[in-house]
Design a protein around this motif. Structure first.
Motif, PDB file in Angstrom:
ATOM      1  N   GLY A 236     -15.772  20.709  -2.097  1.00 45.57           N
ATOM      2  CA  GLY A 236     -16.624  19.831  -1.604  1.00 45.57           C
ATOM      3  C   GLY A 236     -17.980  20.110  -1.003  1.00 45.57           C
ATOM      4  O   GLY A 236     -18.248  21.129  -1.453  1.00 45.57           O
ATOM      5  N   SER A 237     -18.519  19.299  -0.259  1.00 39.78           N
ATOM      6  CA  SER A 237     -20.010  19.698   0.160  1.00 39.78           C
ATOM      7  C   SER A 237     -19.993  20.385   1.433  1.00 39.78           C
ATOM      8  O   SER A 237     -19.590  19.824   2.198  1.00 39.78           O
ATOM      9  CB  SER A 237     -20.898  18.498   0.085  1.00 39.78           C
ATOM     10  N   VAL A 238     -20.193  21.704   1.351  1.00 38.08           N
ATOM     11  CA  VAL A 238     -20.051  22.466   2.819  1.00 38.08           C
ATOM     12  C   VAL A 238     -21.048  23.554   2.821  1.00 38.08           C
ATOM     13  O   VAL A 238     -21.568  24.101   1.620  1.00 38.08           O
ATOM     14  CB  VAL A 238     -18.582  23.171   2.410  1.00 38.08           C
ATOM     15  N   ALA A 239     -21.683  23.540   3.635  1.00 35.02           N
ATOM     16  CA  ALA A 239     -22.592  24.400   4.165  1.00 35.02           C
ATOM     17  C   ALA A 239     -22.428  25.168   5.450  1.00 35.02           C
ATOM     18  O   ALA A 239     -21.944  24.841   6.215  1.00 35.02           O
ATOM     19  CB  ALA A 239     -24.049  23.729   4.219  1.00 35.02           C
ATOM     20  N   SER A 240     -22.968  26.628   5.323  1.00 35.20           N
ATOM     21  CA  SER A 240     -22.792  27.386   6.444  1.00 35.20           C
ATOM     22  C   SER A 240     -24.041  28.365   6.694  1.00 35.20           C
ATOM     23  O   SER A 240     -24.690  28.414   5.890  1.00 35.20           O
ATOM     24  CB  SER A 240     -21.421  28.243   6.184  1.00 35.20           C
ATOM     25  N   ARG A 742     -19.138  20.003  -9.067  1.00 36.37           N
ATOM     26  CA  ARG A 742     -18.189  19.476  -7.957  1.00 36.37           C
ATOM     27  C   ARG A 742     -18.210  17.925  -7.730  1.00 36.37           C
ATOM     28  O   ARG A 742     -19.234  17.362  -8.272  1.00 36.37           O
ATOM     29  CB  ARG A 742     -18.683  19.989  -6.635  1.00 36.37           C
ATOM     30  N   GLY A 743     -17.139  17.504  -7.322  1.00 31.06           N
ATOM     31  CA  GLY A 743     -16.937  16.053  -7.052  1.00 31.06           C
ATOM     32  C   GLY A 743     -15.982  15.695  -6.037  1.00 31.06           C
ATOM     33  O   GLY A 743     -14.825  16.400  -5.979  1.00 31.06           O
ATOM     34  N   SER A 744     -16.367  14.741  -5.264  1.00 32.61           N
ATOM     35  CA  SER A 744     -15.219  14.446  -4.072  1.00 32.61           C
ATOM     36  C   SER A 744     -15.292  12.884  -3.691  1.00 32.61           C
ATOM     37  O   SER A 744     -16.360  12.508  -3.886  1.00 32.61           O
ATOM     38  CB  SER A 744     -15.405  15.432  -2.921  1.00 32.61           C
ATOM     39  N   ASN A 797     -19.138  12.197  -3.224  1.00 35.31           N
ATOM     40  CA  ASN A 797     -20.411  13.103  -3.226  1.00 35.31           C
ATOM     41  C   ASN A 797     -20.148  13.896  -4.800  1.00 35.31           C
ATOM     42  O   ASN A 797     -18.768  14.091  -5.255  1.00 35.31           O
ATOM     43  CB  ASN A 797     -19.740  14.428  -2.381  1.00 35.31           C
ATOM     44  N   VAL A 798     -21.132  13.967  -5.513  1.00 35.70           N
ATOM     45  CA  VAL A 798     -21.209  14.783  -6.779  1.00 35.70           C
ATOM     46  C   VAL A 798     -22.309  15.893  -6.645  1.00 35.70           C
ATOM     47  O   VAL A 798     -23.444  15.702  -6.088  1.00 35.70           O
ATOM     48  CB  VAL A 798     -21.215  14.068  -7.778  1.00 35.70           C
ATOM     49  N   GLY A 799     -21.976  17.044  -7.179  1.00 39.56           N
ATOM     50  CA  GLY A 799     -23.086  18.153  -7.118  1.00 39.56           C
ATOM     51  C   GLY A 799     -22.985  19.262  -7.819  1.00 39.56           C
ATOM     52  O   GLY A 799     -21.672  19.176  -8.652  1.00 39.56           O
ATOM     53  N   PHE A 800     -23.625  20.052  -7.886  1.00 41.85           N
ATOM     54  CA  PHE A 800     -23.519  21.370  -8.778  1.00 41.85           C
ATOM     55  C   PHE A 800     -24.128  22.379  -7.996  1.00 41.85           C
ATOM     56  O   PHE A 800     -25.129  22.253  -7.339  1.00 41.85           O
ATOM     57  CB  PHE A 800     -24.110  21.060 -10.216  1.00 41.85           C
ATOM     58  N   ASP A 801     -23.649  23.881  -8.334  1.00 37.17           N
ATOM     59  CA  ASP A 801     -24.035  24.791  -7.937  1.00 37.17           C
ATOM     60  C   ASP A 801     -24.446  25.871  -9.183  1.00 37.17           C
ATOM     61  O   ASP A 801     -23.651  25.883 -10.041  1.00 37.17           O
ATOM     62  CB  ASP A 801     -23.084  25.759  -7.081  1.00 37.17           C
ATOM     63  N   LEU A 815     -25.568  14.619  -4.272  1.00 31.26           N
ATOM     64  CA  LEU A 815     -25.910  13.183  -4.405  1.00 31.26           C
ATOM     65  C   LEU A 815     -24.716  12.845  -3.314  1.00 31.26           C
ATOM     66  O   LEU A 815     -23.388  13.191  -3.732  1.00 31.26           O
ATOM     67  CB  LEU A 815     -25.654  12.656  -5.620  1.00 31.26           C
ATOM     68  N   PHE A 816     -24.821  11.876  -2.369  1.00 29.12           N
ATOM     69  CA  PHE A 816     -23.727  11.281  -1.720  1.00 29.12           C
ATOM     70  C   PHE A 816     -24.022  10.093  -1.414  1.00 29.12           C
ATOM     71  O   PHE A 816     -24.974   9.355  -1.315  1.00 29.12           O
ATOM     72  CB  PHE A 816     -23.744  12.252  -0.497  1.00 29.12           C
ATOM     73  N   ARG A 817     -22.887   9.266  -1.175  1.00 23.29           N
ATOM     74  CA  ARG A 817     -22.834   7.693  -0.692  1.00 23.29           C
ATOM     75  C   ARG A 817     -21.696   7.719   0.362  1.00 23.29           C
ATOM     76  O   ARG A 817     -20.686   8.316   0.147  1.00 23.29           O
ATOM     77  CB  ARG A 817     -22.637   7.072  -2.024  1.00 23.29           C
TER      78      ARG A 817
END
Lengths: 1151, 580
Positions: A236-240, A742-744, A797-801, A815-817
């Motif tokens: 998922g899209s997680v930040a800490s 990643r994608g969720s 949400n789609v993204g990459f690291d 990227l989110f919607r």
């Protein structure tokens, strides 16, 4: 166990332990000692063998016996090559085997040895004696101490001689000693959670090193909903953010400390007033998120937490929040508090003392400027100058502002915490204190808070663990009975020529603007106060049981209760001000006291089963099943009495007639939520990752049949860099260390604004007076809607690291919607007013919020200098899809007011194309609506509005979108919020010195200059801000402004205007001169610290001592900044108590 | 939240429900909304000068606009009455308290519904008549067409007749209605219908206006209703101090039929906060403003005790300003109702005399005010103080208007009607005013009676004599001479009505129903500018325009408000009023 796992570097986890032993054993091993040497040691896998195996080989070979504790050695490895080295005798072989493992031996007889943990002194002594290592001549003993930035000695740091397997581990105080074969080598210091550092060996052999905390490394394991997850397998899209990152900013409000630190989190400060902790924040512009503290949803506590108690704060931005179901639509913030660890009791103290100043205060006109302005104003009204030029020249300016307010106020914070424990019992206890004084000279605007916390964890039996978290908070804020923003308003309007006191001395305060005399209304004894108290208690108990029979299965139960009481005590005291002839005028009558109580409770019961297993090291499965029930209650009581004698500020001293007792029905409620949660995590060889979760959630706020909802979510990830084609490709694997896609997608809900609209009934409202007695009115509620339910929010949400060159550069992109359907709206469409009733809200409206986030990070070390850079940028905007509204009356109404399928927050106004230079020009221009014929009320200097639709008249029809107000997503929320927000963190350290800078900014944000900023003489003869001195003036200060022959001097602002203002007279239409770009970039915080060398500290009684200075809001770059702070501009017409810059000095001591 | 049974099966519950029916009634002038303050002028025509900040440009907008100004197109209160009328019968027999009060309560509800429809018909003419609780499910059924204006008035008459027959002769408080209140309201409503029929035109197929042939019928209904009140009710014309009707005795005075009470802790209003002189701030502790204040024309409408016209004597025959030793001397021998209704210059209120002089007379005899170039310097040189705070010797009085202090009376008059010095001065601030508003009183019924008689096409001598006697009782209260048959004309009666009912928010509606608003075009409110000769003593009074930029407009279509366009968009059966 989990806590310890978090501290492992991923390489070790991946290749050394996983698959060798069951997790519980790994944990114990690691708990017992920090004997991991280095990546190199591990990499030399082919040459190592189990230590016990080598020892038994040696026993057979040399016919000796070794006695040792099997647990101590079972996980350790030894270098097999030593066995073949014929130059070494048994003792030397043993030495080389054991020392790297932090072990030593004692020869109790010629054939009998005891192997045990090394004691430092012994190692040192023997090293110094010059024993040969690995057949080479020992050339140097290097020793020193490894400390953290805070100056604490770091135990368990791996020290490795570069290019060899020779290494050591630091002791409990951070000291180490190592015998190296060559003096011109380099030592590598590595420790979980800190950046690895390479330092050349100095000739002296004395090498002290400070390790920089590595934020990225701390994220190796992240907290997620109802658990934790390895960062590498998060989909998922997680930040800490960690504790250390949060506390580089000093503020009384934890939310302020987050500004700019989390990609996608918008933080907007609205005031700097002590105790008014109303800084807003949201995630991705989605609205107010759910805050979960230690697993318990807690709506109100974050701002008032002790920042030092926070271990980490994690933001779930996408479908990973879906496990919180009906309350998760706006994202979730998870806060984890600190737990005790280690065996040694550790006491830490942190304290700061500092000063606040307003970020910016607008300048006011002096007496001369004021009288000139009033003269101009009078002549524009067609009257004579009230002040002669001599009156103007001789006018005395009284400094009303400095009478009541100052520009510097102290603040201080202290935190002491004790933590530690035994293997079975760990604790963390803390006491925090926060004090903030305000700008009122009397000290009435102040805030004081105590936080207390104890977190206990106990291993009751082998399989049963308990945790008890207790915390309390008490705070008190005060302000004058007059809201401080209105005192600022009064001071900006105060006529500067009026004397502050009549006669000598301070006995007779003069009549002040709005009757708010700054030194009287900030004096508690003279005019009363406005105090607010918050107290809260929170208890959270959990039990965790590992089933001994089923490997990987555990159960957890949790109960939490918290109670929060908000109390207000508002005491209005009547006071007198004096006219020039000393006639008293009394204000704020009658004296009266209002007290309010708002208790709230929140209880949560939760039970869960966790299962974790790995099949053949390839299929990793984690399962979660959980049920939970939450009950929240709220109550409210308010009462008031008037006073004849106001000497005692208690209700009993008041008079009983006209007393008032109120309960606000909106604040009296009980809400119940129930939920069932399931989640499956699966990964194949840590390469292909998948997660599926659902929540079946119930809310008492809807009718039976619509109370329950199903909220599923799924996410997938692919660690491309773990694929063979990648690892085998040298270019790829050498440059790009990690690449994950990643994608969720998930569905969530929100019941927050719904409120029991399915019930048909009657509620109290209004009062009718009959025979002098009030009778409460009762009204039918709106026509109920049995079908009402939560709105649904679909988040994708789609993204990459990406990770380059072993963390030299990290890139995360998302990227989110979010699509929301079924937003509540009053159904107005097509229902004629003759119905005579409002209809309960229905799930009608829909919108879409979308945007992106980028996070860049860079970590590096040069010699003793290590530094890191972290930059984030996020963009969010909401577009209405469907908005319930009445039929458009005409096409203009449709164009202007139909929000369907439009971005929200459109700001309508006129274009200003310039300023008139002469009356002739104004008369010839298109007529301004509602001004009398031929622009007869327009003067030189007045704004020229463009005739946008070309119809020859300036009116509402010429308004068009001129700016954006990016609201919270609610249609009616016009608070300005930025489209883009960004942050840049720069951190570095060199020896004991460390520095941290945080730049934070926002762009794509507009605001309308609030009233005093856009208009001089806002309130007839009031004073004005000094900016308005730069206005159109007649060259002759007595000339008639309405005479076309009068000469004018141009200025930035228009001259005063005739008559009172409606929308068009007087330049005050919504227009582009007033609607300004409020973008800004600030040096939000900066901290410089120095950890004192160990040698300076008192013989080890103090473990570490760090001195630091920091500041908040230190530099600002903005178009608006000269007179108004871009962050707070629109609040209370700009009169809001200023935002503050702060400067603090502090100390951190560890015992 | 309560269920229906909890509300309608107990006296307390019903009382609470009725309380909200009453509280939601619109008495626009005393409402807390800022709108109402700004349109006092339009409501009262030229009795008042309205709030300075909302004058002129927007005056016309009151009636033009989008039709929503009064927010009157609101069927919410009507629905709530209908809910009551349909719910209460279900519980009639369940509780002795309910049973014993049942008829009276039903009567109150009919009265309240009639009052709401009267509010609508005054503004819009005929409106959709909703007599039952409508369901939201069938939108088509909600598209109800307007009834004609005549039908609307007849429906109101029916409701009032129901109310009259159901209610008891007395109520628990003057703020609650009884059968005679129903009769009194009917007297007013039918008079409106009758005069509209007589003076207005029928347009829009009867949605606006009433056929003139119906005028006598409505006037007769009004006449009968007035007679009922005058002959059968316990209400009596107050004979003592006229001011007491509105002040200290408002809640008990035998003349008052129906009032609305206020209590600052619950529903205080701000009418007096907007109509008082700022010197009172020393008592209230909070700002008060002279925004809604009487005009000079209104003051001059009060006759002298000898029956001569009320024009004030400001100048002598040669046109020179007359010097009066005391401020009040100018008003000697005026109708006593004037001083009871207006705070005249020189009179006191709460022990304070407003400082209303706008300039001074210098020792050389010249007049100086703030508009005289260098005026302040001249005055200060002459011994005056250039400060508004000091009443003793100041150039411009603290309560006088000036360019810088616009929140003062531009006429030098302030309002006294409704004031009651026994109420603590601190309640004159903000929205804390507690003074009741008189909604119906016997004085109006006397005048309604007389007007109905005079407007009937065939004048009956006995009725006229009866009416004249009633009007003379009203005039006697002001100390002015009685009329005989020769004075008893409709023009004189209308003027008497303006005086007797001054500042009671009726004259705006009177002008609408008489169709005489066009006479007001170009009206400029006047006031007095007072000059104080401090050195020699005495005062001069100059007539000045209270507003220079006043622009009173009127058009024929404004006799009816615009039906809100949004409502027409929702209901295709609604027909817009003519001219919009």
């Amino acid at each position: 166990m989990v806590k310890q796992l978090r501290r492992l570097p991923q390489v070790v986890l991946a290749s050394w332990l996983i698959g060798i032993m069951p997790p519980s054993v790994q944990a114990q091993v690691l708990t017992a000692s920090n004997k991991i040497h280095s990546k190199k040691a591990v990499a030399a896998k082919a040459q190592t063998k189990s230590l016990t195996k080598i020892l038994s080989d040696l026993e057979r070979h040399y016919r000796v016996s070794f006695n040792y504790n099997n647990d101590l050695l079972s996980a350790l490895q030894g270098d097999v090559s030593l066995m073949e080295d014929q130059t070494l005798n048994l003792d030397l072989k043993l030495k080389n085997l054991l020392v790297p493992n932090d072990l030593t031996f004692e020869k109790i007889s010629p054939s009998s040895y005891i192997i045990m943990k090394a004691r430092k002194s012994e190692t040192e002594k023997e090293d110094a004696s010059g024993i040969q290592v690995a057949g080479k001549k020992v050339e140097l003993v290097v020793s020193g101490k490894v400390t953290s930035k805070a100056g604490e000695g770091l135990p368990g740091v791996t020290v490795l001689f570069k290019g060899s397997t020779i290494g050591a581990t630091t002791g409990t105080d951070g000291a180490y000693s190592l015998t190296v074969p060559s003096a011109d080598g380099t030592l590598i210091f590595s420790f979980i959670g800190f950046a690895t550092k390479e330092v050349p060996i100095p000739s002296s052999g004395n090498l002290n090193v400070t390790l920089e905390e590595d934020a990225k490394a701390l994220d190796e394991v992240v907290v997620v909903g109802y658990g934790e997850q390895k960062k590498e397998s998060v989909t998922g899209s997680v930040a800490s953010v960690s504790s250390a990152e949060i506390t580089t900013t000093t503020s009384d409000n934890v939310v302020n400390m987050l500004s700019g630190k989390v990609a996608g989190m918008r933080v907007v400060a609205r005031t700097g007033q002590p105790g008014v902790l109303n800084t807003e924040f949201d995630i991705r512009g989605l609205g107010t998120p759910l805050v979960v503290i230690d697993g318990v949803p807690s709506d109100r506590d974050l701002a008032r937490m002790n920042p030092n108690d926070i271990e980490s704060l994690t933001v779930l931005k996408d479908a990973s929040a879906a496990v919180y179901g009906v309350r998760a639509a706006n994202g979730v913030v998870l806060v984890t508090t600190k737990r005790g660890k280690g065996e040694k009791i550790r006491v830490a103290y942190d304290g700061t003392y500092g000063f606040q100043t307003p970020t910016v205060n607008p300048r006011l006109m002096n007496a001369q400027q004021y009288r000139n302005m009033i003269n101009d104003y009078s002549r524009v009204q067609g009257n004579a100058n009230p002040y002669s030029q001599e009156d103007v020249a001789n006018a005395i300016t009284y400094d009303w502002y400095n009478e009541g307010l100052r520009d510097m106020a102290p603040q201080t914070q202290h935190d002491i915490n004790v933590s530690g424990g035994t293997e079975k019992l760990n604790f963390y206890s803390s006491l925090g204190y926060n004090f903030q004084d305000g700008f009122a000279k009397s000290g009435i605007s102040r805030y004081e808070r105590f936080n207390i916390r104890t977190n206990l964890s106990a291993q009751i039996t082998q399989n049963l663990r308990a945790e008890l978290l207790l915390s309390g908070m008490k705070d008190e804020s005060n302000g004058g009975y007059v809201e401080l923003w209105s005192l600022y308003k009064a001071l900006w309007s105060q006529i500067p020529t009026d004397p502050i006191y009549i006669n000598e001395g301070t006995l007779y305060p003069g009549l002040a603007w709005d009757s708010w005399h700054p030194s009287v209304v900030t004096n508690e004894d003279l005019s009363g106060y406005r105090k607010a108290y918050n107290t809260s208690f929170r208890g959270n108990m959990s039990l965790n049981y590992d089933f001994p029979t089923v490997k990987g299965l555990s159960a957890k139960g949790l109960y939490s209760y918290d109670r929060n009481l908000t109390e207000n005590r508002d005491f209005q005291k009547k006071y007198s001000l004096y006219s020039l002839n000393l006639e008293p005028k009394t204000f704020a009558t009658p004296s009266q006291l209002t007290r309010q109580y708002r208790p709230r409770t929140n209880s949560l019961l939760q039970a869960s089963l966790n299962y974790k297993n790995s099949i053949n090291d390839l299929h990793n499965i984690t399962l979660l099943a959980l049920i939970e029930q939450g009950v929240r209650t709220s109550d409210h009581v308010s009462s008031r009495r008037n006073f004849n004698v106001d000497a005692i500020d208690e209700l009993f001293a008041g008079v009983t007639n006209d007393q008032v007792a109120i309960t606000n029905a909106d604040e009296v409620w009980t809400r119940v939520n129930k939920g069932v949660v399931g989640r499956v995590n699966y990964d194949f060889a840590s390469k292909y990752l998948a997660e599926f979760s659902f929540r079946y959630d119930g809310s008492s706020r809807f009718a039976t049949g619509n109370q329950w909802g199903f909220f599923p979510a799924a996410s997938v990830g692919w660690r491309v860099s773990d694929e063979n084609f990648w690892t085998k490709n040298n270019f790829l694997s050498n440059n790009i260390t990690g690449f994950k896609l990643r994608g969720s997608y998930g569905i969530m809900g929100d019941d927050n604004s719904a409120g029991y609209q399915y019930i048909n009934g009657y509620t109290f409202g209004g009062n009718f007076v009959q025979n002098g007695t009030a009778i409460s009115g009762v009204n039918p509620t709106p026509i109920p809607n049995l079908n009402l339910t939560w709105y649904t929010s679909k988040t994708a949400n789609v993204g990459f690291d990406l990770n380059f060159w072993n963390r030299l550069l990290g890139i995360e992109f998302d990227l989110f919607r979010r699509d929301r359907d079924g937003l509540l709206a009053n159904p107005v469409r097509d229902i004629p007013g003759t119905l005579g009733a409002t209809i309960a809200q229905e799930n009608l409206n829909s919108d879409r919020t979308q945007g992106f986030e980028v996070n860049l990070s860079h970590l590096n070390t040069f010699g003793e200098v290590s530094y890191r850079v972290n930059a984030n940028l996020s963009y969010t905007r909401t577009r209405n899809k469907y908005v319930e509204r009445g039929r458009s009356v005409d096409s203009y109404d449709n164009w202007r007011n139909n929000a369907n399928d439009r971005y929200n927050g459109v700001f309508w106004g006129h274009d200003v194309t310039g300023q008139f230079v002469s009356l002739e020009e104004a008369w010839a221009a298109p007529n301004i609506n509602q001004s009398y014929s031929g622009n007869s009320r327009v003067l030189p200097g007045d704004y020229i509005y463009s005739d946008w639709n070309g119809d020859g008249v300036i009116d509402d029809m010429d308004m068009h979108p001129i700016a954006i107000l990016n609201g919270s997503g609610n249609l009616n929320d016009n608070t300005t919020r930025p489209l883009y927000s960004y942050g840049l963190t720069l951190g570095g350290s060199w020896r004991g010195l460390d520095i941290n800078l945080l730049f934070q900014g926002a762009t794509g944000v507009w605001t309308r200059y609030p009233e005093s900023f856009r208009k001089a003489t806002m309130f007839s003869n009031s004073n004005s801000l000094a900016i308005h001195d730069d206005r159109y003036k007649t060259v002759n200060p007595e000339a008639d402004p309405w005479d076309p022959n009068t000469e004018w001097m141009p200025g930035v602002y228009p001259a005063p205007t005739k008559g009172t203002s409606n929308q068009y007279s007087g330049n005050y239409a919504f227009q582009t001169r007033e609607v300004v770009n409020a973008s800004y970039l600030r040096l939000k915080s900066m901290e410089i610290g120095y950890a004192l060398p160990q040698a300076w500290l008192f013989s080890g009684k103090i473990q570490g001592l760090r001195l630091f200075v920091n500041g908040f809001n230190l530099l600002t770059f903005s178009k608006m900044y000269d007179e108004v702070d871009p962050e707070k501009s629109s609040n209370q017409h700009g009169y809001e108590y200023p935002l503050t810059s702060t400067f603090n000095g502090g100390v951190g001591i560890t015992f | 939240m309560f269920q229906e049974e909890a509300i309608f099966s107990s006296e307390a519950g019903v009382t609470n429900y009725i309380a909200s029916l009453y509280e939601n009634m619109r008495h626009d002038e005393f409402s807390r909304s800022s709108h109402s303050q700004s349109f006092i002028h339009a409501l009262t025509n030229n009795d008042y000068v309205g709030d300075l900040t909302h004058r002129t440009d927007e005056t016309r907008h009151l009636t033009l606009g989008n039709g929503d100004y009064f927010d009157a197109w609101d069927y919410g209160p009507i629905r709530r009455v209908n809910v009551f009328l349909e719910s209460l019968p279900k519980y009639k027999d369940q509780n002795a308290q309910v049973a014993s009060n049942y008829n009276h309560w039903m009567g109150e509800a009919y009265f309240i519904r009639a009052y709401y429809y009267f509010t609508l018909v005054k503004l819009y003419g005929g409106v959709p008549l909703v007599k039952e609780v409508l369901s939201a499910d069938d939108v088509e059924a909600l598209k109800i067409p307007r009834s004609t204006e005549e039908e609307t008035y007849r429906f109101i008459a029916e409701d009032l007749e129901q109310a009259y027959s159901l209610m008891k002769p007395t109520a628990v408080a003057k703020s609650r209605v009884n059968k005679f209140t129903a009769a009194a309201l009917k007297s007013r409503v039918m008079l409106y219908a009758g005069t509209i029929a007589k003076y207005g035109n029928v347009t829009n197929n009867g949605l606006q206006g009433i056929n003139s042939s119906k005028a006598d019928e409505f006037l007769q209904l009004s006449y009968e209703a007035s007679k009922r009140v005058i002959e059968e009710s316990p209400y009596r014309l107050h004979t003592g101090n006229y001011g007491a009707i509105f002040g200290a005795e408002a809640k008990t005075n035998a003349e008052n039929i129906w009032i609305k009470e206020y209590k600052y802790t619950f529903n205080g209003h701000s009418f007096l906060t907007q109509a008082n002189f700022p010197s009172l701030q020393s008592l209230t502790g909070y700002n008060v403003w002279g925004l809604n204040v009487p005009t000079l024309q209104m003051v001059e409408r009060y006759e002298y005790k000898d029956g001569s016209p009320g024009k004030l004597k400001l100048t002598d025959e040669s046109g020179q300003l007359i010097k009066y030793d005391n401020l009040l001397d100018l008003f000697t021998d005026k109708d006593t109702r004037l001083a009871a209704s207006v705070i005249l210059p020189g009179s006191t209120y709460y022990g304070i005399k407003p400082a209303v002089h706008r300039g001074v007379v210098l020792s050389n005899g010249s007049f100086v005010d703030e508009n005289v170039r260098g005026g302040y310097d001249l005055a200060v040189a002459d011994g005056y103080i250039n400060s508004r705070q000091d009443k003793e010797k100041t150039v411009v009085g603290f309560d006088a208007i000036s360019a810088a202090f616009t929140n003062r009376s531009p006429t030098s008059f302030y309002l006294r009607k409704y004031t009651d010095e026994s109420i603590p001065a601190s309640n004159l601030q903000q929205t804390w005013n507690e003074n009741p508003v008189i909604l119906l009183r016997l004085g109006e019924i006397y005048l309604n009676h007389a007007e109905a008689v005079l407007e009937m096409s065939a004048v009956d001598g006995a009725k006229k004599a009866e009416a004249l006697a009633l009007v003379n009782r009203i005039r006697a209260r002001g100390g002015i001479p009685a009329w005989d048959n020769s004075n008893f004309t409709i023009e004189n009666l209308r003027s008497e009505r303006r005086v007797e009912l001054a500042f009671e928010f009726l004259s705006y509606w009177d002008i609408r129903r008489w169709r005489t608003a066009n006479q007001m075009i170009g009206f400029v409110p006047k006031g007095l500018a007072i000059y104080w000769d401090f050195n020699k003593g005495g005062y001069y009074f100059k007539e000045v325009n209270a507003r220079n930029d006043y622009n009173y407009q009127w058009e024929e279509r404004l006799y009816y408000n615009k039906i809100p366009a949004a409502q027409i968009a929702l209901n295709s059966k609604l027909i817009q009023n003519s001219g919009y």
